[in-house]
Motif scaffolding. Sequence first.
Motif, PDB file in Angstrom:
ATOM      1  N   ALA A 176      20.491 -18.757 -10.971  1.00  8.85           N
ATOM      2  CA  ALA A 176      20.385 -17.333 -10.683  1.00  8.85           C
ATOM      3  C   ALA A 176      19.865 -17.179  -9.260  1.00  8.85           C
ATOM      4  O   ALA A 176      19.003 -17.946  -8.832  1.00  8.85           O
ATOM      5  N   PRO A 177      20.364 -16.211  -8.526  1.00  7.26           N
ATOM      6  CA  PRO A 177      19.947 -16.060  -7.133  1.00  7.26           C
ATOM      7  C   PRO A 177      18.636 -15.316  -6.994  1.00  7.26           C
ATOM      8  O   PRO A 177      18.177 -14.645  -7.917  1.00  7.26           O
ATOM      9  N   GLY A 178      18.047 -15.399  -5.823  1.00  9.54           N
ATOM     10  CA  GLY A 178      16.947 -14.526  -5.486  1.00  9.54           C
ATOM     11  C   GLY A 178      17.488 -13.157  -5.111  1.00  9.54           C
ATOM     12  O   GLY A 178      18.653 -13.031  -4.703  1.00  9.54           O
ATOM     13  N   THR A 179      16.686 -12.148  -5.258  1.00 12.12           N
ATOM     14  CA  THR A 179      17.169 -10.792  -5.025  1.00 12.12           C
ATOM     15  C   THR A 179      16.203  -9.974  -4.176  1.00 12.12           C
ATOM     16  O   THR A 179      15.016 -10.291  -4.065  1.00 12.12           O
ATOM     17  N   ILE A 180      16.742  -8.908  -3.614  1.00 12.52           N
ATOM     18  CA  ILE A 180      15.962  -7.810  -3.062  1.00 12.52           C
ATOM     19  C   ILE A 180      16.280  -6.584  -3.907  1.00 12.52           C
ATOM     20  O   ILE A 180      17.456  -6.281  -4.153  1.00 12.52           O
ATOM     21  N   VAL A 181      15.242  -5.908  -4.358  1.00  7.95           N
ATOM     22  CA  VAL A 181      15.388  -4.777  -5.270  1.00  7.95           C
ATOM     23  C   VAL A 181      14.707  -3.554  -4.676  1.00  7.95           C
ATOM     24  O   VAL A 181      13.594  -3.643  -4.146  1.00  7.95           O
ATOM     25  N   ARG A 182      15.356  -2.412  -4.776  1.00  4.30           N
ATOM     26  CA  ARG A 182      14.726  -1.141  -4.419  1.00  4.30           C
ATOM     27  C   ARG A 182      14.343  -0.425  -5.703  1.00  4.30           C
ATOM     28  O   ARG A 182      15.135  -0.349  -6.640  1.00  4.30           O
ATOM     29  N   ILE A 183      13.127   0.071  -5.742  1.00  2.00           N
ATOM     30  CA  ILE A 183      12.618   0.731  -6.948  1.00  2.00           C
ATOM     31  C   ILE A 183      12.405   2.198  -6.626  1.00  2.00           C
ATOM     32  O   ILE A 183      11.473   2.582  -5.923  1.00  2.00           O
ATOM     33  N   LEU A 224       0.857  -1.180   0.000  1.00  2.00           N
ATOM     34  CA  LEU A 224       0.000   0.000   0.000  1.00  2.00           C
ATOM     35  C   LEU A 224       0.892   1.228   0.000  1.00  2.00           C
ATOM     36  O   LEU A 224       1.663   1.454   0.945  1.00  2.00           O
ATOM     37  N   GLY A 225       0.807   2.039  -1.078  1.00  2.00           N
ATOM     38  CA  GLY A 225       1.659   3.199  -1.219  1.00  2.00           C
ATOM     39  C   GLY A 225       1.223   4.368  -0.355  1.00  2.00           C
ATOM     40  O   GLY A 225       0.102   4.426   0.142  1.00  2.00           O
ATOM     41  N   LYS A 226       2.109   5.354  -0.209  1.00  2.00           N
ATOM     42  CA  LYS A 226       1.842   6.492   0.671  1.00  2.00           C
ATOM     43  C   LYS A 226       0.754   7.404   0.135  1.00  2.00           C
ATOM     44  O   LYS A 226       0.163   8.179   0.876  1.00  2.00           O
ATOM     45  N   HIS A 227       0.458   7.312  -1.187  1.00  2.00           N
ATOM     46  CA  HIS A 227      -0.566   8.156  -1.787  1.00  2.00           C
ATOM     47  C   HIS A 227      -1.856   7.390  -2.087  1.00  2.00           C
ATOM     48  O   HIS A 227      -2.680   7.848  -2.857  1.00  2.00           O
ATOM     49  N   GLY A 228      -2.021   6.218  -1.499  1.00  2.00           N
ATOM     50  CA  GLY A 228      -3.230   5.440  -1.708  1.00  2.00           C
ATOM     51  C   GLY A 228      -3.113   4.388  -2.780  1.00  2.00           C
ATOM     52  O   GLY A 228      -4.111   3.746  -3.132  1.00  2.00           O
ATOM     53  N   GLU A 229      -1.900   4.170  -3.319  1.00  2.00           N
ATOM     54  CA  GLU A 229      -1.719   3.171  -4.366  1.00  2.00           C
ATOM     55  C   GLU A 229      -1.806   1.752  -3.801  1.00  2.00           C
ATOM     56  O   GLU A 229      -1.519   1.518  -2.631  1.00  2.00           O
ATOM     57  N   VAL A 230      -2.206   0.833  -4.642  1.00  2.00           N
ATOM     58  CA  VAL A 230      -2.139  -0.591  -4.322  1.00  2.00           C
ATOM     59  C   VAL A 230      -1.266  -1.251  -5.385  1.00  2.00           C
ATOM     60  O   VAL A 230      -1.584  -1.202  -6.572  1.00  2.00           O
ATOM     61  N   TYR A 231      -0.146  -1.824  -4.953  1.00  2.00           N
ATOM     62  CA  TYR A 231       0.756  -2.545  -5.842  1.00  2.00           C
ATOM     63  C   TYR A 231       0.618  -4.042  -5.570  1.00  2.00           C
ATOM     64  O   TYR A 231       0.532  -4.462  -4.415  1.00  2.00           O
ATOM     65  N   LYS A 291       7.980   4.541   3.565  1.00  2.00           N
ATOM     66  CA  LYS A 291       7.321   5.800   3.891  1.00  2.00           C
ATOM     67  C   LYS A 291       7.702   6.922   2.934  1.00  2.00           C
ATOM     68  O   LYS A 291       6.958   7.903   2.784  1.00  2.00           O
ATOM     69  N   ASP A 292       8.869   6.802   2.283  1.00  2.00           N
ATOM     70  CA  ASP A 292       9.275   7.838   1.335  1.00  2.00           C
ATOM     71  C   ASP A 292       8.688   7.631  -0.058  1.00  2.00           C
ATOM     72  O   ASP A 292       8.964   8.406  -0.975  1.00  2.00           O
ATOM     73  N   GLY A 293       7.883   6.583  -0.229  1.00  2.00           N
ATOM     74  CA  GLY A 293       7.219   6.356  -1.506  1.00  2.00           C
ATOM     75  C   GLY A 293       7.927   5.386  -2.422  1.00  2.00           C
ATOM     76  O   GLY A 293       7.367   4.989  -3.450  1.00  2.00           O
ATOM     77  N   ASP A 294       9.156   5.001  -2.091  1.00  2.00           N
ATOM     78  CA  ASP A 294       9.849   4.005  -2.900  1.00  2.00           C
ATOM     79  C   ASP A 294       9.241   2.620  -2.653  1.00  2.00           C
ATOM     80  O   ASP A 294       8.620   2.377  -1.622  1.00  2.00           O
ATOM     81  N   LEU A 295       9.449   1.732  -3.619  1.00  2.00           N
ATOM     82  CA  LEU A 295       9.051   0.340  -3.455  1.00  2.00           C
ATOM     83  C   LEU A 295      10.283  -0.522  -3.256  1.00  2.00           C
ATOM     84  O   LEU A 295      11.365  -0.221  -3.767  1.00  2.00           O
ATOM     85  N   TRP A 296      10.088  -1.603  -2.505  1.00  2.00           N
ATOM     86  CA  TRP A 296      11.067  -2.664  -2.411  1.00  2.00           C
ATOM     87  C   TRP A 296      10.388  -3.932  -2.906  1.00  2.00           C
ATOM     88  O   TRP A 296       9.193  -4.136  -2.662  1.00  2.00           O
TER      89      TRP A 296
END
Length: 377
Positions: free
Chosen positions: A357-364, A301-308, A341-346
């Motif tokens: 190939a490995p699993g990853t954590i990504v910051r968007i 749930l994004g800071k501006h009401g988004e649903v990802y 809280k800053d609006g970025d996605l992980w």
Amino acid sequence: MTRPPRMLAALGGATALLLLVPPVGASAHRGHPAPTPKPVVRSSQLAAPFNLDLYKDSVLVADGGLGLVGWLGRGGAITPVATDQPGASGVARSRDGKRVAWTTTVTDPDTFENAESGLTIKRFGGRTVQADTHAFEVAKNPDAVNHYGVSNPSQCVADAFAAAGFPNDYDGAVDSHAYSVAAYRDAWVVADAGANALFRVGNDGSIRTLAVLPPQPVTLTADMVAALGLPDCVAGVTYAFEPVPTDVEVGKDGWLYVTLLPGGPESRVLGARGSVYKVNPANGMVRKVAGGFLGATNLALGKHGEVYVAELFAGRISTVRHGMARPWLDLPGVVAVESSKDGDLWAATLGNEDPPAPGTIVRIRDGRMHHEGTIRR
């Protein structure tokens, strides 16, 4: 029916390609170009990172392939909170930061039957509490009120499903797969993908049912029936699949938002059947928010009401628009998504065995979507 989350836990990191693909279909809002998401890999030292949790500047991950729960550290290293955690899949930190909780499930790799499942609640510097969702399910079986399969099937239909190994006329059975967890007030909410329900779990390990998710009916067309190799008599039959909740998040409105990955074949054969529901924790009222997702394994749930929504079998993150899925970013193997809280996605992606190939954590970076994708909660 094959239960997809059970498959994910069993397969661990052997299911998805690891390729970061540029975003698709960036749109404009009121004449201004949409910001382009910019994925940055923060760790490639994972296998099956089924869930992430963000707390201030910290990132927690539950990795079912490695059987661990840990913190994302410098250089992508994972600092363990707990190891030897079979089927670790959900993780959350309490609102006051004093506790961390995670879900585990012991699954028979041959039958996909779950023998043990529950939530571990660890207080930093204090005791650790175990909540046994499997025992609760044995005692209560909340989704026994749901009917799945086909009501009053003809003999031809019953024989067809039996021959294919599909249950065809049954009520909710005893099965617990504590899959995801969210901190809620001074307790926890567990999305149980086996029980098809949301449980409230107290810090003392007590459990009660918050809501039972509804069956997911599909009317089988002639094309679907042919693709499944079933006889013509099955065409036109409505089959109620199990809902299979895979993630739960707490909205600013106090409602709980849940992704459903319906049981049965997870492919385009039966259409994109994943969905997002909202649940009133005060009374268990359930409302559908959106559908049309192909493998809805997680949401943010994004800071501006988004649903990802993470669509594992579509290999992308999508958003909600007018009650339907709208592609936002191609990300093969994506299994989890969280909003900071800053609006970025992980996001997290599953590893792959062939090719390795490995699993990853990504910051968007700049993970905000525009008002056209915002829903009123």
